[in-house]
Write an enzyme that holds these catalytic residues in place. Structure first.
Site, PDB file in Angstrom:
ATOM      1  N   GLU A   1     -49.240  35.576 -26.367  1.00 12.93           N
ATOM      2  CA  GLU A   1     -48.605  36.032 -27.601  1.00 12.93           C
ATOM      3  C   GLU A   1     -47.360  35.189 -27.865  1.00 12.93           C
ATOM      4  O   GLU A   1     -47.136  34.726 -28.980  1.00 12.93           O
ATOM      5  CB  GLU A   1     -48.246  37.524 -27.504  1.00 12.93           C
TER       6      GLU A   1
ATOM      7  N   ARG B   1     -41.607  49.849 -26.782  1.00 11.77           N
ATOM      8  CA  ARG B   1     -42.888  50.548 -26.703  1.00 11.77           C
ATOM      9  C   ARG B   1     -42.935  51.454 -25.469  1.00 11.77           C
ATOM     10  O   ARG B   1     -43.608  52.487 -25.469  1.00 11.77           O
ATOM     11  CB  ARG B   1     -44.076  49.579 -26.740  1.00 11.77           C
TER      12      ARG B   1
ATOM     13  N   ARG C   1     -51.429  43.559 -22.198  1.00 10.74           N
ATOM     14  CA  ARG C   1     -52.229  44.703 -22.652  1.00 10.74           C
ATOM     15  C   ARG C   1     -51.545  46.051 -22.393  1.00 10.74           C
ATOM     16  O   ARG C   1     -51.419  46.483 -21.249  1.00 10.74           O
ATOM     17  CB  ARG C   1     -53.585  44.644 -21.950  1.00 10.74           C
TER      18      ARG C   1
ATOM     19  N   ALA D   1     -51.157  43.946 -30.330  1.00 10.78           N
ATOM     20  CA  ALA D   1     -50.942  45.350 -30.677  1.00 10.78           C
ATOM     21  C   ALA D   1     -52.241  46.078 -31.014  1.00 10.78           C
ATOM     22  O   ALA D   1     -52.220  47.138 -31.640  1.00 10.78           O
ATOM     23  CB  ALA D   1     -49.918  45.483 -31.817  1.00 10.78           C
TER      24      ALA D   1
ATOM     25  N   GLU E   1     -56.169  47.827 -26.401  1.00  9.17           N
ATOM     26  CA  GLU E   1     -55.257  48.146 -25.309  1.00  9.17           C
ATOM     27  C   GLU E   1     -55.386  49.558 -24.723  1.00  9.17           C
ATOM     28  O   GLU E   1     -55.282  49.721 -23.506  1.00  9.17           O
ATOM     29  CB  GLU E   1     -53.801  47.958 -25.780  1.00  9.17           C
TER      30      GLU E   1
HETATM   31  N1  MTE Z   1     -60.366  41.404 -24.734  1.00  5.63           N
HETATM   32  C1  MTE Z   1     -60.695  40.185 -24.253  1.00  5.63           C
HETATM   33  N2  MTE Z   1     -61.978  39.970 -23.932  1.00  5.63           N
HETATM   34  N3  MTE Z   1     -59.771  39.203 -24.078  1.00  5.63           N
HETATM   35  C2  MTE Z   1     -58.449  39.412 -24.375  1.00  5.63           C
HETATM   36  O1  MTE Z   1     -57.637  38.508 -24.211  1.00  5.63           O
HETATM   37  N4  MTE Z   1     -56.747  41.006 -25.176  1.00  5.63           N
HETATM   38  C3  MTE Z   1     -56.401  42.417 -25.297  1.00  5.63           C
HETATM   39  C4  MTE Z   1     -57.478  43.164 -26.083  1.00  5.63           C
HETATM   40  N5  MTE Z   1     -58.774  42.871 -25.568  1.00  5.63           N
HETATM   41  C5  MTE Z   1     -58.068  40.688 -24.875  1.00  5.63           C
HETATM   42  C6  MTE Z   1     -59.083  41.653 -25.061  1.00  5.63           C
HETATM   43  C7  MTE Z   1     -55.123  42.642 -25.946  1.00  5.63           C
HETATM   44  S1  MTE Z   1     -53.730  42.510 -25.038  1.00  5.63           S
HETATM   45  C8  MTE Z   1     -55.032  42.984 -27.270  1.00  5.63           C
HETATM   46  S2  MTE Z   1     -53.557  43.310 -27.983  1.00  5.63           S
HETATM   47  C9  MTE Z   1     -56.219  43.090 -28.110  1.00  5.63           C
HETATM   48  O2  MTE Z   1     -57.410  42.738 -27.434  1.00  5.63           O
HETATM   49  C10 MTE Z   1     -56.006  42.178 -29.316  1.00  5.63           C
HETATM   50  O3  MTE Z   1     -57.087  42.114 -30.137  1.00  5.63           O
HETATM   51  P1  MTE Z   1     -57.382  43.202 -31.281  1.00  5.63           P
HETATM   52  O4  MTE Z   1     -56.112  43.436 -31.975  1.00  5.63           O
HETATM   53  O5  MTE Z   1     -58.408  42.534 -32.093  1.00  5.63           O
HETATM   54  O6  MTE Z   1     -57.865  44.423 -30.562  1.00  5.63           O
HETATM   55  N1  LUZ Z   2     -46.598  42.881 -29.846  1.00  3.21           N
HETATM   56  C1  LUZ Z   2     -45.567  43.074 -30.670  1.00  3.21           C
HETATM   57  C2  LUZ Z   2     -47.312  43.904 -29.382  1.00  3.21           C
HETATM   58  O1  LUZ Z   2     -44.923  42.102 -31.055  1.00  3.21           O
HETATM   59  N2  LUZ Z   2     -45.271  44.315 -31.064  1.00  3.21           N
HETATM   60  C3  LUZ Z   2     -45.942  45.405 -30.646  1.00  3.21           C
HETATM   61  O2  LUZ Z   2     -45.649  46.519 -31.030  1.00  3.21           O
HETATM   62  C4  LUZ Z   2     -47.012  45.197 -29.753  1.00  3.21           C
HETATM   63  N3  LUZ Z   2     -47.701  46.227 -29.279  1.00  3.21           N
HETATM   64  C5  LUZ Z   2     -48.683  46.016 -28.428  1.00  3.21           C
HETATM   65  C6  LUZ Z   2     -48.987  44.727 -28.049  1.00  3.21           C
HETATM   66  N4  LUZ Z   2     -48.302  43.679 -28.529  1.00  3.21           N
HETATM   67 MO1  MOS Z   3     -51.793  42.472 -26.595  1.00  2.00          MO
HETATM   68  S1  MOS Z   3     -50.396  42.822 -25.139  1.00  2.00           S
HETATM   69  O1  MOS Z   3     -50.861  43.096 -27.858  1.00  2.00           O
HETATM   70  O2  MOS Z   3     -51.620  40.812 -26.781  1.00  2.00           O
END
Ligand code: MTE
Ligand code: LUZ
Ligand code: MOS
Length: 751
Positions: free
Chosen positions: A226, A304, A336, A503, A706
């Site tokens: 991120e 958070r 996550r 997020a 998450e």
């Molecule tokens: N799933 C896979 N296969 N690989 C990833 O890197 N990242 C996780 C989750 N699932 C991830 C994953 C995290 S930290 C987040 S925030 C969400 O996917 C982001 O994607 P979304 O917003 O489309 O759910």
């Molecule tokens: N990233 C962010 C995040 O910048 N703000 C958020 O609230 C958040 N929450 C979950 C995962 N990444």
């Molecule tokens: Mo997930 S920790 O919001 O990339």
């Protein structure tokens, strides 16, 4: 709908950064990392290394053409070391050479001198010395002082949850090319293309329009990309900018483990008060977040933690405070759950401790305190469409919690060597970036004159299958064959000013923007069809690629209609924007309505501990999860299972270890154990909570990325309960992870 990447992944054809066919004269970069955690008077001598055959240039802080600053929230992190070292693994120099091998050989010839300074590795020590990233934050609800005085039971204790390595399969990396007029094109393995664009522009001293960032997909990010994909992209960009040649920079696993931050370890202290009916009346926590040497995303993650400090419980009197403590570890970052899991571990520890004291199972306290409709969260949001009790009820119908508990007690009475334990883990996770201004997204849709469709959004595909969901949105809205639709790369010139893919809100934000764009185009096409067929537009629909009037198929199909629209000189491109309505948060009062909605769920975890060996197995996990109205059950189930495995790993076996000098000891996969097929539960059953879904979610299908990670917290308490059956004197220390070594020591009173 199958995952659109399935074929490419299985055949090895999907492209990641290292698969990009580099252009002629491409150079390769390696990064020199500091070998100590804290020092001043740093002098970097590159004389010998520079002369190594094949080295083109060694970049130091002084070579940076713009600002030496990669900080996102706070401006406190240099890209390259100037005269102070703040953590082991801090980037010092970038060696650019004709091959990766040469760059790494030359790296060994760089000499660094410095004066060492004392090292802080724990949050507690930083707290005691007053080393902070920023000011502490507190959420309060009701009056805890008064409430504690009226409580029948009050317990308090300390907790510790450790960090976690992301271990994305694809390590960090980027590839940069110089374009005409001094522009740079960057291919980056980042969750935040705009973050990379903005910070690279700052490092190079260029405007953002001179930098294009393109992302095909990530081999996993999990939060680790991120913010922390940015430095490597900036280094590649800087090298290209100066040397006018393409530059590839990919961290090998060892460098990646050493140089990047992880989930934040937390040391916390709680106090919880209950009345005679096991109702939690007051809860007070102080969280010490081990932020590492720079802010990175720590302030947002700390926030958070406060948002999720009461998990899915209603507590009328709450006081939670978080301190982001500055230590000499690599800056810790998003992972996550983003601080949520660390918050939930503490309230679950508090409930477990209270249960121990009251001599009742923890699930009875959990059950008595689940959120109800219109309850207030500590941050002022009123809970609506609450599913906390519904998921619990459905879980209890599926598998009688009381009966499981009793059968485990019976088993334990009869068994010496093996003891079983169980725990229930409810979850409640808020969906939206807690920073309200980040909750918007755009989508760009082209319908080509042959009827095929190209889609660009701000979403980054990282294995969570967001692109499959985006394709579904377009295919369902247009009602055409998915084969006609292509997901383009995520590119800052097509979709600008994006929030990172994070997020769990990516499908919601980008999907809603995409839905708007497709709906506008559909409307335009329908008007053309109505004109062609001389019917009212309301009588008309597109269904499975054909125009229908009053439900009857006509002669006009999608492709024809598209071409006729084009021939009439009507625009077949649409760009749409979506911003989450309703949400707001007032930081001066720490109150508001920050989340579009919450995701709920409950898991029952059963384990068996081998009390001779200290090993344990997770026998079964039964989950009722609130998917809303899932738009892709295969994808969503995969997210639950993946997150669960990651959560169990965090709580039971993954042990990030630094020594007192701030050196990462768990720096290989033989010293850092992640879950594998043998360590995950033998039996996982995931059931969907039956609901109509939520309007704020794309196609009513709730965010899923998450929240399920936090089911893993239950594994810690299930193992802990089994251990209590063996050693009744065992007083839990609420220290995670619960590794087999720790189990062994606790069982025999050695901890
Ligand atoms: N799933 C896979 N296969 N690989 C990833 O890197 N990242 C996780 C989750 N699932 C991830 C994953 C995290 S930290 C987040 S925030 C969400 O996917 C982001 O994607 P979304 O917003 O489309 O759910
Ligand atoms: N990233 C962010 C995040 O910048 N703000 C958020 O609230 C958040 N929450 C979950 C995962 N990444
Ligand atoms: Mo997930 S920790 O919001 O990339």
């Amino acid at each position: 709908m199958k995952n659109i990447d399935a074929n490419g992944h299985v055949r090895g054809e999907s492209l990641f950064i290292d698969d990009i066919l580099t252009k002629q004269h491409c150079l390769y970069a390696a990064v020199l990392a500091s070998d100590v955690a804290h020092a001043k008077d740093v002098v970097i001598d590159i004389q010998r290394a520079e002369k190594f055959p094949g080295v083109e240039k060694i970049l130091l802080a002084k070579d940076i053409t713009g600002q030496n600053q990669v900080g996102g929230i706070l401006l406190d992190e240099p890209l390259l070391c100037e005269d102070e070292i703040h953590f082991q693994g801090m980037p010092m120099a970038v060696i650019v050479a004709q091959s990766d091998f040469i760059a790494k050989q030359a790296r060994q010839l760089i000499e660094v001198s410095y004066t060492q300074l004392p090292v802080i590795t724990t949050a507690k020590e930083a707290f005691e010395k007053g080393e902070f990233i920023n000011a502490a934050r507190s959420f309060t609800l009701g009056d805890t002082d008064v409430a504690f005085r009226e409580c029948k039971y009050v317990v308090e204790d300390d907790t510790f949850s450790n960090g976690q390595e992301h271990l994305y399969l694809e390590t960090q990396g980027a590839y940069a090319e110089k374009m005409e007029n001094g522009c740079i094109k960057l291919m980056s393995s980042t969750q935040g293309p705009t973050v990379v664009q903005r910070i690279a522009a700052r490092i190079l001293g260029l405007s953002m329009h001179k930098i294009e960032v393109d992302v095909t997909r990530l081999g996993g990010g999990f939060g680790g990309k991120e913010d922390q994909a940015t430095p490597w992209a900036c280094m590649a960009a800087l090298a290209t900018h100066i040397l006018h040649k393409p530059v590839k920079l990919i961290l090998d696993r060892h460098d990646d483990l050493k140089m990047t931050g992880k989930r934040h370890p937390y040391e916390s202290h709680f106090k919880i008060g209950l009345d005679e009916n096991f109702k939690i009346k007051a809860f007070d926590v102080q969280f010490l977040q081990n932020s590492g040497a720079a802010a990175d995303l720590s302030p947002a993650i700390a926030e958070r933690t406060l948002f999720h400090a009461t998990n899915s419980y209603y507590i009328p009197n709450v006081k939670t405070t978080v301190h982001s403590c500055k230590t000499n570890l690599p800056p810790n970052t998003a992972f996550r759950g983003f601080g949520g899991p660390q918050g939930m571990f503490v309230i679950e520890s508090a409930i477990a401790k209270a249960a121990e004291q009251l001599n009742i199972p923890a699930w009875k306290i959990q059950q008595a305190n689940l959120l109800s409709e219109h309850d207030t969260f500590s941050y002022g949001q009123i809970a609506k469409k609450v599913e906390a009790q519904n998921v619990w009820k459905q879980l209890n119908n599926k598998i009688d919690i009381d009966a499981v508990d009793k059968s485990i007690q019976q088993f334990n009475q009869a068994s010496q060597q093996f003891k079983k334990g169980m725990a229930v883990m409810p979850i409640c996770f808020g969906i939206s970036f807690t920073n309200t201004p980040m909750n918007h997204a755009r989508a760009l849709v082209h319908i080509y004159q042959d009827g095929s469709v190209g889609i660009s959004t701000g979403a980054v595909e990282m294995g969570q299958s967001v692109n499959t969901k985006m394709l579904q949105v377009a295919a369902e809205t247009f009602s055409i064959d998915p084969e006609l639709i292509k997901l383009e790369t995520t590119n800052t010139t097509r979709v600008a000013n994006t929030s990172p893919t994070a997020a769990s809100a990516t499908a919601d934000l980008n999907g809603k923007a995409l839905l708007k764009a497709c709906t506008a185009l559909l409307d335009r096409l329908k008007h053309v069809a109505a004109e062609e067929l001389s019917v009212g537009v309301d009588t008309l629909e597109i269904n499975n690629g054909w125009v229908e009037v009053n439900g009857e198929k006509t002669e006009l199909d999608w492709k024809n209609l598209v071409f006729k629209t084009f021939w009439k000189r009507i625009c077949l491109t649409e760009n749409a924007h979506y911003a989450t309505p309703i949400i707001k948060f007032d930081k001066s009062k720490e109150k508001g309505h920050p989340f579009a909605y919450h995701v709920y769920g409950a898991a029952l975890i059963q384990t068996t501990v081998d009390c001779l060996r200290g090993t344990y197995e997770i026998d079964s996990i039964d989950i009722v999860h609130d998917f809303g109205k899932s738009m892709n059950k295969g994808v969503d189930l995969g997210q639950v299972e993946g997150a669960l495995a990651q959560g169990i790993g965090w709580m039971t076996m993954e042990e990030v270890a630094y020594n007192e000098e701030g050196r990462l000891l768990s720096n290989t996969l033989s010293t850092y154990k992640i879950p594998d097929v043998f360590s995950i539960a033998k039996d996982i059953k995931v059931e969907a909570l039956e609901t109509d879904g939520h309007d704020m979610a794309i196609f009513k299908s709730k965010a899923v990325g998450e929240p399920p990670l936090m089911y893993g917290i239950g594994a810690y308490f299930a193992i802990s309960n089994a251990m209590k059956a063996f050693n009744p004197n065992y007083q839990s220390k609420y220290h995670s992870p619960m590794t087999p070594e720790k189990v062994m020591m606790v069982l025999y009173g050695k901890e």
